[in-house]
Each structure stands twice: as C-alpha cells, then as structure tokens.
Design a protein around this motif. Structure first.
Motif, PDB file in Angstrom:
ATOM      1  N   ILE A   6       0.843  -1.204   0.000  1.00  0.00           N
ATOM      2  CA  ILE A   6       0.000   0.000   0.000  1.00  0.00           C
ATOM      3  C   ILE A   6       0.876   1.251   0.000  1.00  0.00           C
ATOM      4  CG2 ILE A   6      -1.688   1.322   1.333  1.00  0.00           C
ATOM      5  CD1 ILE A   6      -2.804  -1.415   2.269  1.00  0.00           C
ATOM      6  N   ILE A   7       1.883   1.263   0.865  1.00  0.00           N
ATOM      7  CA  ILE A   7       2.790   2.409   0.910  1.00  0.00           C
ATOM      8  C   ILE A   7       3.544   2.553  -0.410  1.00  0.00           C
ATOM      9  CG2 ILE A   7       4.888   3.327   2.001  1.00  0.00           C
ATOM     10  CD1 ILE A   7       3.823   2.258   4.652  1.00  0.00           C
ATOM     11  N   GLY A   8       3.970   1.449  -0.989  1.00  0.00           N
ATOM     12  CA  GLY A   8       4.667   1.480  -2.276  1.00  0.00           C
ATOM     13  C   GLY A   8       3.783   2.035  -3.378  1.00  0.00           C
ATOM     14  N   ALA A   9       2.517   1.616  -3.397  1.00  0.00           N
ATOM     15  CA  ALA A   9       1.591   2.114  -4.420  1.00  0.00           C
ATOM     16  C   ALA A   9       1.337   3.613  -4.251  1.00  0.00           C
ATOM     17  CB  ALA A   9       0.283   1.337  -4.355  1.00  0.00           C
ATOM     18  N   VAL A  10       1.187   4.064  -3.026  1.00  0.00           N
ATOM     19  CA  VAL A  10       0.963   5.494  -2.768  1.00  0.00           C
ATOM     20  C   VAL A  10       2.184   6.306  -3.196  1.00  0.00           C
ATOM     21  CG1 VAL A  10       0.651   7.209  -0.933  1.00  0.00           C
ATOM     22  CG2 VAL A  10      -0.742   5.129  -0.944  1.00  0.00           C
ATOM     23  N   LEU A  11       3.365   5.847  -2.863  1.00  0.00           N
ATOM     24  CA  LEU A  11       4.585   6.544  -3.269  1.00  0.00           C
ATOM     25  C   LEU A  11       4.742   6.562  -4.783  1.00  0.00           C
ATOM     26  CD1 LEU A  11       7.219   5.404  -0.612  1.00  0.00           C
ATOM     27  CD2 LEU A  11       6.177   7.657  -0.883  1.00  0.00           C
ATOM     28  N   LEU A  12       4.395   5.467  -5.416  1.00  0.00           N
ATOM     29  CA  LEU A  12       4.493   5.376  -6.866  1.00  0.00           C
ATOM     30  C   LEU A  12       3.578   6.393  -7.553  1.00  0.00           C
ATOM     31  CD1 LEU A  12       6.224   3.491  -8.602  1.00  0.00           C
ATOM     32  CD2 LEU A  12       4.158   2.172  -9.035  1.00  0.00           C
ATOM     33  N   LEU A  13       2.423   6.654  -6.977  1.00  0.00           N
ATOM     34  CA  LEU A  13       1.502   7.648  -7.531  1.00  0.00           C
ATOM     35  C   LEU A  13       1.865   9.068  -7.108  1.00  0.00           C
ATOM     36  CD1 LEU A  13      -1.875   5.773  -7.007  1.00  0.00           C
ATOM     37  CD2 LEU A  13      -0.670   6.136  -9.160  1.00  0.00           C
ATOM     38  N   ALA A  14       2.424   9.223  -5.938  1.00  0.00           N
ATOM     39  CA  ALA A  14       2.715  10.562  -5.416  1.00  0.00           C
ATOM     40  C   ALA A  14       3.944  11.198  -6.068  1.00  0.00           C
ATOM     41  CB  ALA A  14       2.918  10.501  -3.905  1.00  0.00           C
ATOM     42  N   MET A  15       4.929  10.410  -6.428  1.00  0.00           N
ATOM     43  CA  MET A  15       6.158  10.984  -6.998  1.00  0.00           C
ATOM     44  C   MET A  15       5.914  11.694  -8.324  1.00  0.00           C
ATOM     45  SD  MET A  15       9.247   8.421  -5.770  1.00  0.00           S
ATOM     46  CE  MET A  15       8.879   7.206  -6.987  1.00  0.00           C
ATOM     47  N   PRO A  16       5.218  11.092  -9.309  1.00  0.00           N
ATOM     48  CA  PRO A  16       4.970  11.845 -10.548  1.00  0.00           C
ATOM     49  C   PRO A  16       4.080  13.067 -10.316  1.00  0.00           C
ATOM     50  CG  PRO A  16       4.540   9.508 -10.888  1.00  0.00           C
ATOM     51  CD  PRO A  16       4.791   9.712  -9.438  1.00  0.00           C
ATOM     52  N   ALA A  17       3.125  12.957  -9.411  1.00  0.00           N
ATOM     53  CA  ALA A  17       2.256  14.103  -9.116  1.00  0.00           C
ATOM     54  C   ALA A  17       3.065  15.242  -8.498  1.00  0.00           C
ATOM     55  CB  ALA A  17       1.131  13.678  -8.182  1.00  0.00           C
ATOM     56  N   LEU A  20       5.226  16.886 -11.311  1.00  0.00           N
ATOM     57  CA  LEU A  20       4.416  17.741 -12.182  1.00  0.00           C
ATOM     58  C   LEU A  20       3.983  19.014 -11.469  1.00  0.00           C
ATOM     59  CD1 LEU A  20       2.194  15.127 -14.037  1.00  0.00           C
ATOM     60  CD2 LEU A  20       4.071  16.476 -14.971  1.00  0.00           C
ATOM     61  N   GLY A  21       3.645  18.911 -10.199  1.00  0.00           N
ATOM     62  CA  GLY A  21       3.261  20.096  -9.436  1.00  0.00           C
ATOM     63  C   GLY A  21       4.395  21.094  -9.318  1.00  0.00           C
ATOM     64  N   LEU A  22       5.595  20.618  -9.068  1.00  0.00           N
ATOM     65  CA  LEU A  22       6.749  21.515  -8.981  1.00  0.00           C
ATOM     66  C   LEU A  22       7.071  22.129 -10.340  1.00  0.00           C
ATOM     67  CD1 LEU A  22       9.142  19.518  -6.631  1.00  0.00           C
ATOM     68  CD2 LEU A  22       7.960  21.658  -6.128  1.00  0.00           C
ATOM     69  N   ARG A  23       6.988  21.326 -11.377  1.00  0.00           N
ATOM     70  CA  ARG A  23       7.320  21.804 -12.726  1.00  0.00           C
ATOM     71  C   ARG A  23       6.323  22.850 -13.208  1.00  0.00           C
ATOM     72  NH1 ARG A  23      10.708  23.581 -15.810  1.00  0.00           N
ATOM     73  NH2 ARG A  23      10.462  23.167 -17.997  1.00  0.00           N
ATOM     74  N   LEU A  24       5.049  22.620 -12.972  1.00  0.00           N
ATOM     75  CA  LEU A  24       4.019  23.562 -13.417  1.00  0.00           C
ATOM     76  C   LEU A  24       4.035  24.853 -12.599  1.00  0.00           C
ATOM     77  CD1 LEU A  24       1.049  21.140 -14.098  1.00  0.00           C
ATOM     78  CD2 LEU A  24       2.485  22.304 -15.768  1.00  0.00           C
ATOM     79  N   GLY A  25       4.582  24.800 -11.410  1.00  0.00           N
ATOM     80  CA  GLY A  25       4.614  25.984 -10.561  1.00  0.00           C
ATOM     81  C   GLY A  25       5.775  26.922 -10.835  1.00  0.00           C
ATOM     82  N   GLN A  26       6.684  26.538 -11.726  1.00  0.00           N
ATOM     83  CA  GLN A  26       7.851  27.374 -11.994  1.00  0.00           C
ATOM     84  C   GLN A  26       7.509  28.478 -12.988  1.00  0.00           C
ATOM     85  OE1 GLN A  26      10.918  24.761 -13.359  1.00  0.00           O
ATOM     86  NE2 GLN A  26      11.388  24.015 -11.311  1.00  0.00           N
ATOM     87  N   PRO A  27       7.982  29.680 -12.738  1.00  0.00           N
ATOM     88  CA  PRO A  27       7.736  30.770 -13.688  1.00  0.00           C
ATOM     89  C   PRO A  27       8.578  30.588 -14.954  1.00  0.00           C
ATOM     90  CG  PRO A  27       9.162  31.517 -11.922  1.00  0.00           C
ATOM     91  CD  PRO A  27       8.734  30.117 -11.568  1.00  0.00           C
ATOM     92  N   VAL A  28       8.161  31.246 -16.002  1.00  0.00           N
ATOM     93  CA  VAL A  28       8.911  31.181 -17.258  1.00  0.00           C
ATOM     94  C   VAL A  28      10.167  32.043 -17.143  1.00  0.00           C
ATOM     95  CG1 VAL A  28       6.870  30.749 -18.657  1.00  0.00           C
ATOM     96  CG2 VAL A  28       7.613  33.081 -18.282  1.00  0.00           C
ATOM     97  N   SER A  29      11.147  31.747 -17.969  1.00  0.00           N
ATOM     98  CA  SER A  29      12.373  32.539 -17.978  1.00  0.00           C
ATOM     99  C   SER A  29      12.161  33.786 -18.833  1.00  0.00           C
ATOM    100  CB  SER A  29      13.537  31.718 -18.534  1.00  0.00           C
ATOM    101  OG  SER A  29      13.353  31.477 -19.920  1.00  0.00           O
ATOM    102  N   GLU A  30      13.078  34.732 -18.718  1.00  0.00           N
ATOM    103  CA  GLU A  30      13.002  35.943 -19.540  1.00  0.00           C
ATOM    104  C   GLU A  30      13.063  35.596 -21.018  1.00  0.00           C
ATOM    105  OE1 GLU A  30      15.981  38.749 -18.401  1.00  0.00           O
ATOM    106  OE2 GLU A  30      15.202  38.938 -16.369  1.00  0.00           O
ATOM    107  N   THR A  31      13.945  34.666 -21.359  1.00  0.00           N
ATOM    108  CA  THR A  31      14.098  34.263 -22.758  1.00  0.00           C
ATOM    109  C   THR A  31      12.805  33.678 -23.303  1.00  0.00           C
ATOM    110  OG1 THR A  31      16.437  33.824 -22.390  1.00  0.00           O
ATOM    111  CG2 THR A  31      15.439  32.827 -24.339  1.00  0.00           C
ATOM    112  N   GLU A  32      12.148  32.818 -22.520  1.00  0.00           N
ATOM    113  CA  GLU A  32      10.886  32.221 -22.961  1.00  0.00           C
ATOM    114  C   GLU A  32       9.811  33.282 -23.164  1.00  0.00           C
ATOM    115  OE1 GLU A  32      11.081  27.822 -20.883  1.00  0.00           O
ATOM    116  OE2 GLU A  32      10.482  29.529 -19.656  1.00  0.00           O
ATOM    117  N   ALA A  33       9.736  34.243 -22.256  1.00  0.00           N
ATOM    118  CA  ALA A  33       8.729  35.305 -22.374  1.00  0.00           C
ATOM    119  C   ALA A  33       8.999  36.180 -23.599  1.00  0.00           C
ATOM    120  CB  ALA A  33       8.708  36.150 -21.108  1.00  0.00           C
ATOM    121  N   ILE A  34      10.244  36.573 -23.802  1.00  0.00           N
ATOM    122  CA  ILE A  34      10.593  37.428 -24.949  1.00  0.00           C
ATOM    123  C   ILE A  34      10.319  36.694 -26.248  1.00  0.00           C
ATOM    124  CG2 ILE A  34      12.500  38.585 -26.127  1.00  0.00           C
ATOM    125  CD1 ILE A  34      13.697  39.003 -23.241  1.00  0.00           C
ATOM    126  N   THR A  35      10.709  35.433 -26.321  1.00  0.00           N
ATOM    127  CA  THR A  35      10.483  34.637 -27.526  1.00  0.00           C
ATOM    128  C   THR A  35       9.000  34.489 -27.815  1.00  0.00           C
ATOM    129  OG1 THR A  35      12.529  33.421 -27.145  1.00  0.00           O
ATOM    130  CG2 THR A  35      10.931  32.412 -28.630  1.00  0.00           C
TER     131      THR A  35
END
Length: 97
Positions: A6-17, A20-35
């Motif tokens: 049960i703990i393994g299954a929860v960890l397996l689902l929690a790690m990708p989530a 993705l949460g950390l990645r989506l929360g990052q602001p864009v860089s100046e280069t990305e915005a200018i482009t």
C-alpha cells in the motif's frame, strides 16, 4: 495485502504528481517570455522577430516590456507580468509630421 504494498503504491503515484506540481509551478524565464511575445508580434504583423527587444519594467505589476518596432516606426509594446502573462499591449504608431 501487506502494508508495504500500500505504501509502495501510494509513493508510486505521489512521486509523478509531486514532480508535475513543482514543474508547473515554476515561472517562465526571460528568454521564454521574450520569444513568446516576439513570435506573437511576427504572427500578427508578418514582420521578423528581430524587430523586438526587451527591457526591465519600472511599472507596477509588470516584469518586462517586450518592445517590437518595425522600420516604419509602428509596432507593439507587450507588458509582461511576473508569471509570463500578458498584462497589456500598447500599440505604437509613427509620429505625425
């Protein structure tokens, strides 16, 4: 079912989530915005992205200003917020003689 499964299954689902949460929360860089806004200018006017440059903004709630001016002295000033969102667009026209 053992508790380890049960703990393994929860960890397996929690790690990708968590990733993705950390990645989506990052602001864009100046280069990305200018482009992004230079591409928007190109798509709108058909002019090259080399007409564009950017400066840090002195306005409240505006991170950078992407200024795109063509050879005829017309263009756009894109005001970009801290998360890369468009705050406003100012159309610039050539001065009248």
């Amino acid at each position: 079912m053992p508790w380890r499964w049960i703990i393994g299954a929860v960890l397996l689902l929690a790690m990708p989530a968590a990733y993705l949460g950390l990645r989506l929360g990052q602001p864009v860089s100046e280069t990305e915005a200018i482009t992004f806004f230079a591409t928007q200018y190109t798509n709108t006017t058909g002019r090259p992205a080399s007409d564009c440059s950017a400066i840090p903004s002195q306005r409240d709630d505006v991170w950078i200003e992407v200024i795109c001016i063509g050879p005829d002295l017309t263009g756009y000033n894109y005001l970009v917020g801290a998360r890369g969102q468009q705050v406003a667009v100012i159309e610039m026209k050539a001065p009248q003689s």
